[in-house]
Design an enzyme around this catalytic site. Structure first.
Site, PDB file in Angstrom:
ATOM      1  N   CYS A   1       0.769  -1.360  -0.089  1.00 59.03           N
ATOM      2  CA  CYS A   1      -0.084  -0.004   0.008  1.00 59.03           C
ATOM      3  C   CYS A   1       0.903   1.107   0.072  1.00 59.03           C
ATOM      4  O   CYS A   1       1.837   1.363   0.830  1.00 59.03           O
ATOM      5  CB  CYS A   1      -0.916   0.114   1.164  1.00 59.03           C
ATOM      6  SG  CYS A   1      -1.901   1.419   1.397  1.00 59.03           S
TER       7      CYS A   1
ATOM      8  N   TRP B   1      -7.388  -6.407   5.860  1.00 60.81           N
ATOM      9  CA  TRP B   1      -6.176  -6.916   5.428  1.00 60.81           C
ATOM     10  C   TRP B   1      -5.871  -7.908   6.632  1.00 60.81           C
ATOM     11  O   TRP B   1      -6.444  -8.081   7.643  1.00 60.81           O
ATOM     12  CB  TRP B   1      -5.087  -5.765   5.873  1.00 60.81           C
ATOM     13  CG  TRP B   1      -5.201  -4.720   4.986  1.00 60.81           C
ATOM     14  CD1 TRP B   1      -6.156  -3.736   4.965  1.00 60.81           C
ATOM     15  CD2 TRP B   1      -4.536  -4.598   3.794  1.00 60.81           C
ATOM     16  NE1 TRP B   1      -5.661  -2.797   3.761  1.00 60.81           N
ATOM     17  CE2 TRP B   1      -4.812  -3.414   3.256  1.00 60.81           C
ATOM     18  CE3 TRP B   1      -3.331  -5.503   3.159  1.00 60.81           C
ATOM     19  CZ2 TRP B   1      -4.122  -3.070   1.943  1.00 60.81           C
ATOM     20  CZ3 TRP B   1      -2.808  -4.752   1.963  1.00 60.81           C
ATOM     21  CH2 TRP B   1      -3.029  -3.829   1.342  1.00 60.81           C
TER      22      TRP B   1
ATOM     23  N   THR C   1      -8.323   0.302   6.856  1.00 56.95           N
ATOM     24  CA  THR C   1      -7.428   0.726   6.281  1.00 56.95           C
ATOM     25  C   THR C   1      -5.878   0.689   6.792  1.00 56.95           C
ATOM     26  O   THR C   1      -6.078   0.535   8.045  1.00 56.95           O
ATOM     27  CB  THR C   1      -7.498   1.990   5.605  1.00 56.95           C
ATOM     28  OG1 THR C   1      -7.568   2.913   6.508  1.00 56.95           O
ATOM     29  CG2 THR C   1      -8.815   2.227   4.751  1.00 56.95           C
ATOM     30  N   VAL C   2      -4.817   0.484   5.865  1.00 55.06           N
ATOM     31  CA  VAL C   2      -3.514   0.672   6.469  1.00 55.06           C
ATOM     32  C   VAL C   2      -2.842   2.022   5.829  1.00 55.06           C
ATOM     33  O   VAL C   2      -3.575   2.463   4.744  1.00 55.06           O
ATOM     34  CB  VAL C   2      -2.691  -0.430   6.122  1.00 55.06           C
ATOM     35  CG1 VAL C   2      -3.048  -1.823   6.791  1.00 55.06           C
ATOM     36  CG2 VAL C   2      -2.661  -0.806   4.617  1.00 55.06           C
TER      37      VAL C   2
ATOM     38  N   TYR D   1      -5.575   6.833  -8.874  1.00 60.04           N
ATOM     39  CA  TYR D   1      -6.978   5.961  -8.594  1.00 60.04           C
ATOM     40  C   TYR D   1      -8.002   6.633  -9.269  1.00 60.04           C
ATOM     41  O   TYR D   1      -8.990   5.752  -9.587  1.00 60.04           O
ATOM     42  CB  TYR D   1      -7.019   5.924  -6.934  1.00 60.04           C
ATOM     43  CG  TYR D   1      -6.113   5.131  -6.240  1.00 60.04           C
ATOM     44  CD1 TYR D   1      -6.350   3.785  -5.750  1.00 60.04           C
ATOM     45  CD2 TYR D   1      -4.890   5.555  -5.917  1.00 60.04           C
ATOM     46  CE1 TYR D   1      -5.422   3.128  -5.293  1.00 60.04           C
ATOM     47  CE2 TYR D   1      -4.040   4.942  -5.067  1.00 60.04           C
ATOM     48  CZ  TYR D   1      -4.300   3.438  -4.655  1.00 60.04           C
ATOM     49  OH  TYR D   1      -3.442   2.927  -4.112  1.00 60.04           O
TER      50      TYR D   1
END
Length: 340
Positions: free
Chosen positions: A51, A84, A118-119, A182
């Site tokens: 990521c 994740w 999210t990370v 994105y």
């Protein structure tokens, strides 16, 4: 359940892509305003190699020498619609947090947490609760709130005299480049794709002009601005050029940006955080609505990242009055580059 549903969907037909930027905004600070004091050994940074947003926090942690103060958990490169997962660890569990999915730390904080898992995310180890996943603020706080635990010779990544300019550059780079790839890749219509495509390359041209005569984005040393741009550039040819249709030029065909990216890649703390295999596997496997076959490209040749860049002729001092970080800790190394 179909594989597409299991992996999640990223493109809304007919719609422009809009990133959800509502994060858990708690901060870890010296004065513990939000109830989270700076304390060595208390927190774990969960940051997947794949990521770009997480990669920023890993680079910052390395450059500042926060390895002893903040431990690092590394999820695998793929995830499903839920979370994740720690599939790279023995028994599929993070060895410090004892969880299989990052989702568990979010649920410990907020049961049935409704937003994306999210990370990067910072988890409070004693309680098992996520503290924050506000990725832009995490690295700023590493630079400004964790100074007591910086290594000797740590660079000033957010110098006070340059913060206004850094913030301005970061804002346009996020909008048009970091998130711009994105907006092209997840566009749901031809019109929204072409708009994002044009904006992206106009900004890359602007960055090329800016960097033609100066080694770094702001000032004569590496700052937060360089970290934020680098993680997108590092993924450009491997992922964004083909998978996200950002194909006017490859990074390797944009001489100034390619030299700039190589300069950073060859700087301790940058290239030694990049795992191209994990990066490619993440994008080409997880985004099954864009790449339904799940085939991961074999290329491109990575050896170019190690070729001379010539940027030292522009002067600048990468670490200012400081020094490079030590090599990565055992267990935190990335594989050597694959050379065709």
């Amino acid at each position: 359940m179909s594989e597409q549903h299991a992996q999640g969907t990223y493109v809304e037909p007919g719609q422009e892509y809009t990133r959800d930027t509502n994060y858990i905004e708690d901060r870890i600070t010296r004065d513990a305003t939000d109830g989270w004091p700076v304390e060595a050994g208390r927190y774990r940074l969960v940051a997947a190699r794949a990521c770009p947003w997480a990669n920023r926090s890993v680079i910052s942690r390395r450059l500042l020498g926060l390895e002893d103060a903040i431990s690092l958990g590394l999820p695998g490169p793929t995830h499903d619609a839920r979370s994740w997962t720690f599939d790279l660890d023995p028994d599929g569990r993070d060895p410090v947090l004892g969880i299989e999915r990052l989702q568990e730390a979010f649920f410990a904080r907020t049961p049935d947490y409704p937003r994306g898992i999210t990370v990067p995310a910072i988890v409070d180890v004693p309680s098992g609760k996520v503290v924050t996943n506000d990725f832009p603020q995490i690295t700023l706080d590493f630079a400004t709130e964790w100074t007591e635990f910086h290594r000797e010779g740590a660079p000033d990544l957010y110098p006070e005299a340059l913060r206004g300019e850094i913030d301005e550059v970061n804002a346009v780079v996020f909008r048009d480049v970091n998130n711009g790839v994105y907006r092209a890749g997840f566009a749901g219509s031809q019109k929204s794709y072409e708009r994002a495509y044009r904006t992206l390359f106009e900004r890359l041209d602007w960055l090329s002009d800016r960097l033609a005569g100066q080694r770094f984005l702001v000032g004569d040393t590496i700052t937060e601005a360089d970290i934020r741009l680098f993680t997108t550039l590092a993924r450009f040819d491997a992922v964004y050029h083909g998978h996200f249709k950002c194909n006017r030029d490859k990074l390797a065909e944009m001489p100034v940006l390619w030299a700039y990216a190589r300069d950073l890649f060859q700087t301790p703390g940058f290239g030694d955080t990049i795992d191209f295999d994990q990066i490619k596997k993440h994008y080409y496997v997880v985004h099954s609505d864009i790449n339904p076959t799940g085939i991961v490209p074999a290329g491109p040749d990575e050896s170019g990242w190690l070729t001379p860049h010539g940027r030292e002729q522009l002067g600048g001092r990468p670490f200012g009055d400081g020094t490079p970080p030590a090599p990565p800790r055992s267990g935190e190394e990335v594989p050597p580059l694959a050379v065709s």
